[in-house]
Design a protein around this motif. Structure first.
Motif, PDB file in Angstrom:
ATOM      1  N   GLU A 209      12.448 -21.363 -11.566  1.00 36.71           N
ATOM      2  CA  GLU A 209      12.586 -20.218 -10.671  1.00 36.71           C
ATOM      3  C   GLU A 209      12.067 -20.561  -9.275  1.00 36.71           C
ATOM      4  N   GLU A 210      10.906 -21.195  -9.202  1.00 29.72           N
ATOM      5  CA  GLU A 210      10.339 -21.590  -7.910  1.00 29.72           C
ATOM      6  C   GLU A 210      11.241 -22.591  -7.200  1.00 29.72           C
ATOM      7  N   LYS A 211      11.784 -23.528  -7.959  1.00 28.08           N
ATOM      8  CA  LYS A 211      12.645 -24.555  -7.362  1.00 28.08           C
ATOM      9  C   LYS A 211      13.927 -23.948  -6.820  1.00 28.08           C
ATOM     10  N   LEU A 212      14.566 -23.073  -7.591  1.00 30.81           N
ATOM     11  CA  LEU A 212      15.796 -22.434  -7.141  1.00 30.81           C
ATOM     12  C   LEU A 212      15.563 -21.557  -5.925  1.00 30.81           C
ATOM     13  N   ALA A 213      14.433 -20.853  -5.911  1.00 29.34           N
ATOM     14  CA  ALA A 213      14.120 -20.000  -4.765  1.00 29.34           C
ATOM     15  C   ALA A 213      13.924 -20.831  -3.500  1.00 29.34           C
ATOM     16  N   ALA A 214      13.207 -21.969  -3.627  1.00 32.14           N
ATOM     17  CA  ALA A 214      12.979 -22.834  -2.470  1.00 32.14           C
ATOM     18  C   ALA A 214      14.282 -23.474  -1.991  1.00 32.14           C
ATOM     19  N   GLN A 215      15.133 -23.892  -2.936  1.00 36.24           N
ATOM     20  CA  GLN A 215      16.418 -24.472  -2.555  1.00 36.24           C
ATOM     21  C   GLN A 215      17.296 -23.443  -1.849  1.00 36.24           C
ATOM     22  N   SER A 216      17.269 -22.225  -2.323  1.00 33.14           N
ATOM     23  CA  SER A 216      18.032 -21.155  -1.679  1.00 33.14           C
ATOM     24  C   SER A 216      17.525 -20.907  -0.266  1.00 33.14           C
ATOM     25  N   GLU A 217      16.213 -20.950  -0.103  1.00 30.61           N
ATOM     26  CA  GLU A 217      15.623 -20.759   1.226  1.00 30.61           C
ATOM     27  C   GLU A 217      15.997 -21.903   2.164  1.00 30.61           C
ATOM     28  N   LEU A 218      16.011 -23.140   1.634  1.00 22.47           N
ATOM     29  CA  LEU A 218      16.378 -24.291   2.453  1.00 22.47           C
ATOM     30  C   LEU A 218      17.821 -24.189   2.922  1.00 22.47           C
ATOM     31  N   MET A 219      18.719 -23.835   2.005  1.00 27.09           N
ATOM     32  CA  MET A 219      20.124 -23.698   2.369  1.00 27.09           C
ATOM     33  C   MET A 219      20.327 -22.590   3.402  1.00 27.09           C
ATOM     34  N   ALA A 220      19.577 -21.508   3.274  1.00 23.33           N
ATOM     35  CA  ALA A 220      19.680 -20.413   4.237  1.00 23.33           C
ATOM     36  C   ALA A 220      19.180 -20.848   5.609  1.00 23.33           C
ATOM     37  N   ALA A 221      18.077 -21.621   5.641  1.00 26.44           N
ATOM     38  CA  ALA A 221      17.542 -22.105   6.907  1.00 26.44           C
ATOM     39  C   ALA A 221      18.501 -23.087   7.573  1.00 26.44           C
ATOM     40  N   GLN A 222      19.128 -23.959   6.770  1.00 29.48           N
ATOM     41  CA  GLN A 222      20.112 -24.894   7.314  1.00 29.48           C
ATOM     42  C   GLN A 222      21.315 -24.152   7.876  1.00 29.48           C
ATOM     43  N   ARG A 223      21.791 -23.184   7.133  1.00 36.32           N
ATOM     44  CA  ARG A 223      22.961 -22.422   7.575  1.00 36.32           C
ATOM     45  C   ARG A 223      22.649 -21.629   8.855  1.00 36.32           C
ATOM     46  N   GLU A 224      21.468 -21.044   8.903  1.00 38.26           N
ATOM     47  CA  GLU A 224      21.092 -20.230  10.055  1.00 38.26           C
ATOM     48  C   GLU A 224      20.944 -21.062  11.326  1.00 38.26           C
ATOM     49  N   ASN A 225      20.550 -22.329  11.162  1.00 39.75           N
ATOM     50  CA  ASN A 225      20.340 -23.200  12.315  1.00 39.75           C
ATOM     51  C   ASN A 225      21.487 -24.181  12.550  1.00 39.75           C
ATOM     52  N   GLY A 226      22.598 -23.998  11.839  1.00 39.58           N
ATOM     53  CA  GLY A 226      23.790 -24.801  12.095  1.00 39.58           C
ATOM     54  C   GLY A 226      23.698 -26.238  11.633  1.00 39.58           C
ATOM     55  N   VAL A 227      22.972 -26.491  10.549  1.00 40.93           N
ATOM     56  CA  VAL A 227      22.846 -27.847  10.004  1.00 40.93           C
ATOM     57  C   VAL A 227      23.797 -28.000   8.835  1.00 40.93           C
ATOM     58  N   SER A 228      24.630 -29.027   8.870  1.00 41.14           N
ATOM     59  CA  SER A 228      25.590 -29.267   7.805  1.00 41.14           C
ATOM     60  C   SER A 228      24.896 -29.843   6.582  1.00 41.14           C
ATOM     61  N   VAL A 229      25.257 -29.333   5.401  1.00 37.10           N
ATOM     62  CA  VAL A 229      24.663 -29.832   4.158  1.00 37.10           C
ATOM     63  C   VAL A 229      25.007 -31.296   3.937  1.00 37.10           C
ATOM     64  N   LEU A 230      26.200 -31.711   4.367  1.00 37.17           N
ATOM     65  CA  LEU A 230      26.637 -33.093   4.188  1.00 37.17           C
ATOM     66  C   LEU A 230      26.192 -34.005   5.326  1.00 37.17           C
ATOM     67  N   GLY A 231      25.451 -33.469   6.294  1.00 37.37           N
ATOM     68  CA  GLY A 231      24.948 -34.303   7.373  1.00 37.37           C
ATOM     69  C   GLY A 231      26.009 -34.809   8.323  1.00 37.37           C
ATOM     70  N   GLY A 232      27.123 -34.109   8.440  1.00 36.54           N
ATOM     71  CA  GLY A 232      28.169 -34.522   9.376  1.00 36.54           C
ATOM     72  C   GLY A 232      29.084 -35.589   8.846  1.00 36.54           C
ATOM     73  N   ILE A 233      28.933 -35.936   7.560  1.00 38.10           N
ATOM     74  CA  ILE A 233      29.785 -36.964   6.968  1.00 38.10           C
ATOM     75  C   ILE A 233      31.094 -36.315   6.543  1.00 38.10           C
ATOM     76  N   GLY A 234      32.185 -36.738   7.129  1.00 40.88           N
ATOM     77  CA  GLY A 234      33.491 -36.175   6.819  1.00 40.88           C
ATOM     78  C   GLY A 234      34.429 -37.217   6.254  1.00 40.88           C
ATOM     79  N   CYS A 235      35.440 -36.770   5.528  1.00 39.45           N
ATOM     80  CA  CYS A 235      36.381 -37.694   4.888  1.00 39.45           C
ATOM     81  C   CYS A 235      37.606 -37.990   5.746  1.00 39.45           C
ATOM     82  N   LEU A 236      37.963 -37.068   6.657  1.00 33.23           N
ATOM     83  CA  LEU A 236      39.203 -37.220   7.400  1.00 33.23           C
ATOM     84  C   LEU A 236      39.253 -38.504   8.225  1.00 33.23           C
ATOM     85  N   PRO A 237      38.220 -38.825   9.037  1.00 38.33           N
ATOM     86  CA  PRO A 237      38.293 -40.080   9.806  1.00 38.33           C
ATOM     87  C   PRO A 237      38.456 -41.306   8.920  1.00 38.33           C
TER      88      PRO A 237
END
Length: 305
Positions: free
Chosen positions: A114-142
Motif C-alpha cells: 500500500e505504501e509503495k503504490l501510494a508513493a508511486q502514484s504520487e511520483l507519477m502525479a508529480a512527473q505529470r504535473e511538471n511535464g516530465v515524460s515517464v519514458l525520459g524522452g525516448i521515442g521509437c519514431l526516429p
C-alpha cells in the motif's frame, strides 16, 4: 521505477537494432537480399559503393566509408533531435530532484504494498504535473525512420566482393577492426556518462559496457566490410555524443532553469489510497483479513444481544 525503465530501454536498443537489421531486408530462395527496403535503398547503396570502388578507382573499403558517411550525415539530424528530447527530460528530472528524491526514497523503503503504490502514484502525479515524460524522452519514431537506411547499408556492406583495404580482407573477419570498434564504442559510452549526475553514474556504469561488448561479438563473427561500416558509425556516434554533451545540454539546462523560474515546480501529493495487497502468511491481503475479522466481531456482538 523510472530509472530502471530507462536503463532497460537503453540497454535493449542495441538488441533491437540487431533484430531490425536482420528483419528489414529479406532474402530470396538463392540467399540474395530482396524486398522493398533492399530494392529502394540497399541496391542503390550497393551501386554507389561499386561506383566509388570501380569507376573512381577508390576501392571497396573507401567506397563503404564514403557511402556510410553520406547515410549517417543524412540521418544525423534525427539522431540529434532524439538526443535533444532525451537530454531535455533528463535536465528536467535533475532540476526537480528535490521533489522526486523524497518520493523515490519512500518507494525504496516502503514496508507494505500500500505504501509503495501510494508513493508511486504520487511520483507519477508529480512527473505529470511538471511535464516530465515517464519514458525520459525516448521515442521509437526516429529509430524506426533510421532503421531502413541502416539495414540497407548493412546488407550493402555484406555484398561487397572479395577485396582488401589497408591489408584487411573485407570478406573475412578482422580482429584489428574489432578491437578498434570496441575502443570507439567504449569511448562513446564513457562520454555519455560525463553529463550525468554523480549518483546516477554508478547505476549506469553497468550498462556502459553492454554496447561495446555487443559490437565486439557481432564484429568478430561478420566480414570486415560490415565492421568497417560499424567503424564509421562509431565515429559518428562519438561526434553526436560530443555535440549533445557540450553544446546541446548546456543550452537545455539554461532553458529548464528559465522555464521553472517562470513557472515554479509543483509538489503534488496523491489523494488516492490504493488497496493494500501485501500478502500475509496465509496468502491473503491484509485488508481482506481485517474485513473478515470485523464481520466476525459484528456477528458475535449480535448473538450477545
Amino acid at each position: 521505477m523510472k530509472k530502471n525503465l530507462k536503463r532497460i530501454l537503453l540497454s535493449g536498443t542495441g538488441i533491437t537494432m540487431l533484430l531490425l537489421l536482420s528483419g528489414c531486408v529479406g532474402r530470396d530462395a538463392s540467399g540474395n537480399p530482396s524486398g522493398i527496403i533492399w530494392d529502394f535503398l540497399g541496391r542503390p547503396m550497393t551501386t554507389a559503393i561499386d561506383y566509388f570502388a570501380n569507376n573512381m578507382g577508390l576501392g571497396y573499403g573507401l567506397g563503404i566509408i564514403l557511402v556510410t558517411i553520406i547515410v549517417r550525415t543524412v540521418i544525423l539530424p534525427l539522431n540529434l533531435q532524439q538526443s535533444k528530447k532525451a537530454s531535455y527530460q533528463s535536465e528536467k528530472t535533475a532540476y526537480l530532484k528535490p521533489i522526486f528524491e523524497p518520493i523515490n526514497e519512500r518507494i525504496k523503503n516502503a514496508k507494505t504494498q500500500e505504501e509503495k503504490l501510494a508513493a508511486q502514484s504520487e511520483l507519477m502525479a508529480a512527473q505529470r504535473e511538471n511535464g516530465v515524460s515517464v519514458l525520459g524522452g525516448i521515442g521509437c519514431l526516429p529509430l524506426l525512420i533510421q532503421m531502413p537506411f541502416i539495414s540497407a547499408l548493412y546488407f550493402a556492406a555484406r555484398e561487397v566482393p572479395n577485396s582488401n583495404f589497408l591489408g584487411i580482407n573485407l570478406a573475412e573477419r578482422s580482429l584489428v577492426l574489432t578491437a578498434i570498434i570496441a575502443v570507439l564504442y567504449l569511448l562513446q559510452s564513457w562520454l555519455s556518462l560525463q553529463s550525468v549526475a554523480e549518483e546516477q553514474k554508478a547505476q549506469m556504469r553497468t550498462t556502459m559496457y553492454m554496447m561495446p561488448l555487443m559490437m565486439v561479438m557481432m564484429s568478430i563473427s561478420l566480414p570486415a566490410s560490415v565492421a568497417l561500416y560499424w567503424f564509421v558509425g562509431g565515429i559518428f556516434s562519438i561526434a553526436q555524443q560530443l555535440i549533445t554533451t557540450y553544446l546541446i545540454r548546456p543550452k537545455l539546462r539554461e532553458q529548464v532553469e528559465k522555464e521553472f523560474k517562470e513557472n515554479p515546480p509543483k509538489a503534488v501529493k496523491s489523494t488516492n489510497r490504493p488497496k493494500d495487497v501485501t500478502p500475509t502468511s496465509a496468502g491473503k491481503p491484509q485488508t481482506a483479513i481485517a474485513g473478515n475479522r470485523n464481520r466476525r466481531n459484528a456477528g458475535k456482538q449480535k448473538r450477545r444481544h
